[in-house]
Design an enzyme around this catalytic site. Structure first.
Site: not given
Length: 374
Positions: A226-228
């Site tokens: 969800g937050d690469l």
């Protein structure tokens, strides 16, 4: 960047321990003596880079990240437990993920009293991962491809092999950073004022409602990191060539935005963040997509949503940053990192139009099918 398991962009509970308090915490909870520590930038948690002079296993020194979770998220121990167990699972699967150092009583985390009032904060000590954030290198096709490949492999491993009694806690229905929740931005859009940026975000939201939301049921579900983003992926150089450096991913950070989503969400998020620092932002998508599809080829429906999903992530990042910067002007510089170039990239995407941008992405990805990545 995490914001809690609800639709509030940031809760007002960021920890504020002093360096001395943090060092004492490491000693008291983990039984380790700190030789030095320094603060690390963070959104709504508090992080310290810690070196210890010795540990219970007799090592001379070791480095960790002390992660002190904000008091709002700390009320959801099941969620933090699942996120940490996922990190341990991925590490065991060969991914460069941090793992927790156990507390003195053998737990992976501990709920501790906060710095003020009656706040409680979940505390973990995670192995420190060496490397350089992608944001600080000149990205090339090779590392962009590898990041796409990593994103798909990570989601696939979690979807197919990861099991935990509390995994249902990753169904975070109103989580503002889940890409399915782009329409929730309407609650915060006033932070943009009245200008051309607001008009584009309103256009993104309306198109998202009409063209993406109705198709969600046709996308393949999985668990997303969800937050690469370009600060959460670490790399090191695997070649001595300064003209054509070859990179490999050496660390994946910050699993606090994990939630159930869809494969296409992960590739869209990775594309958006890799665009931020690139001198050729519209050229990024094809390389990341090619890497992703080498592991998980997208369906026609998923590909058709990619432009609006990337645009939706830009809108999430820009609107939430603007809203939170109004509440925390002292933290504005960190909060507005993405905004420095994000607005320019989002405006350029909409000026070119979906068809032209997708053509560029898909043609680049198609070329990879006939050659090895550059």
């Amino acid at each position: 960047m995490s914001s809690g398991n609800d639709c509030r962009p940031q809760t007002f509970t960021k920890p504020a321990l002093s360096e001395q308090e943090a060092a004492e915490l490491v000693d008291r909870v983990f039984g380790l003596k700190v030789s030095w520590l320094k603060p690390l930038p963070s959104y709504d948690d508090q992080n310290f880079h810690v070196r210890v002079s010795g540990n219970n296993n007799g090592a001379e020194c070791a480095e960790y990240v002390l992660k002190i979770t904000n008091s709002e998220d700390s009320r959801e121990p099941d969620l933090i437990q699942v996120q940490t167990q996922a990190m341990m699972f991925l590490s065991a699967e060969g991914f460069p993920s941090a793992t927790p150092y156990l507390t003195k009583d053998g737990s992976i985390m501990s709920l501790e009293s906060g710095d003020t009032g009656n706040k409680k904060h979940m505390v973990r000590l995670l192995t420190y991962l060496p490397g350089t954030p992608v944001a600080k290198i000149a990205t090339n096709a090779q590392i962009l491809y590898e990041i796409g490949e990593l994103a798909a492999s990570l989601d696939k491993a979690l979807a197919e092999k990861f099991h935990h009694p509390s995994v249902k806690s990753l169904h975070r229905g109103q989580f503002i950073w889940n890409l399915a929740n782009v329409p929730l931005l309407e609650q915060y859009i006033d932070a943009l004022g009245q200008n051309k940026y607001r008009a584009v975000v309103e256009q993104v939201i309306e198109q998202f409602k009409g063209k993406v939301i109705p198709k969600l049921s046709s996308f393949r579900a999985c668990i997303n990191h969800g937050d690469l983003n370009d600060h959460n992926i670490l790399v090191d150089s695997s070649s001595a060539s300064l003209e054509n450096p070859q990179y490999r991913v050496s660390g994946i950070l910050d699993f606090s935005d994990m939630s159930y989503g869809y494969y296409v969400f992960e590739v869209a998020i990775a594309i958006m963040y890799m665009m931020i620092e690139s001198p050729d932002p519209l050229g990024v998508g094809g390389h990341v997509l090619a890497g992703f599809e080498s592991v998980v080829p997208l369906t026609a429906e998923e590909r058709g949503a990619l432009f609006l999903l990337v645009s939706g992530r830009f809108a999430q990042s820009l609107v939430i940053a603007a809203h939170t910067a109004l509440l925390y002007p002292e933290n504005k510089e960190y909060l507005m990192i993405t905004a420095k170039t994000g607005w320019k990239h989002l405006m350029t995407m909409f000026e070119m139009g979906q068809e032209a941008v997708e053509k560029k992405w898909f043609e680049t990805a198609q070329a990879y099918r006939h050659r090895a990545p550059a």
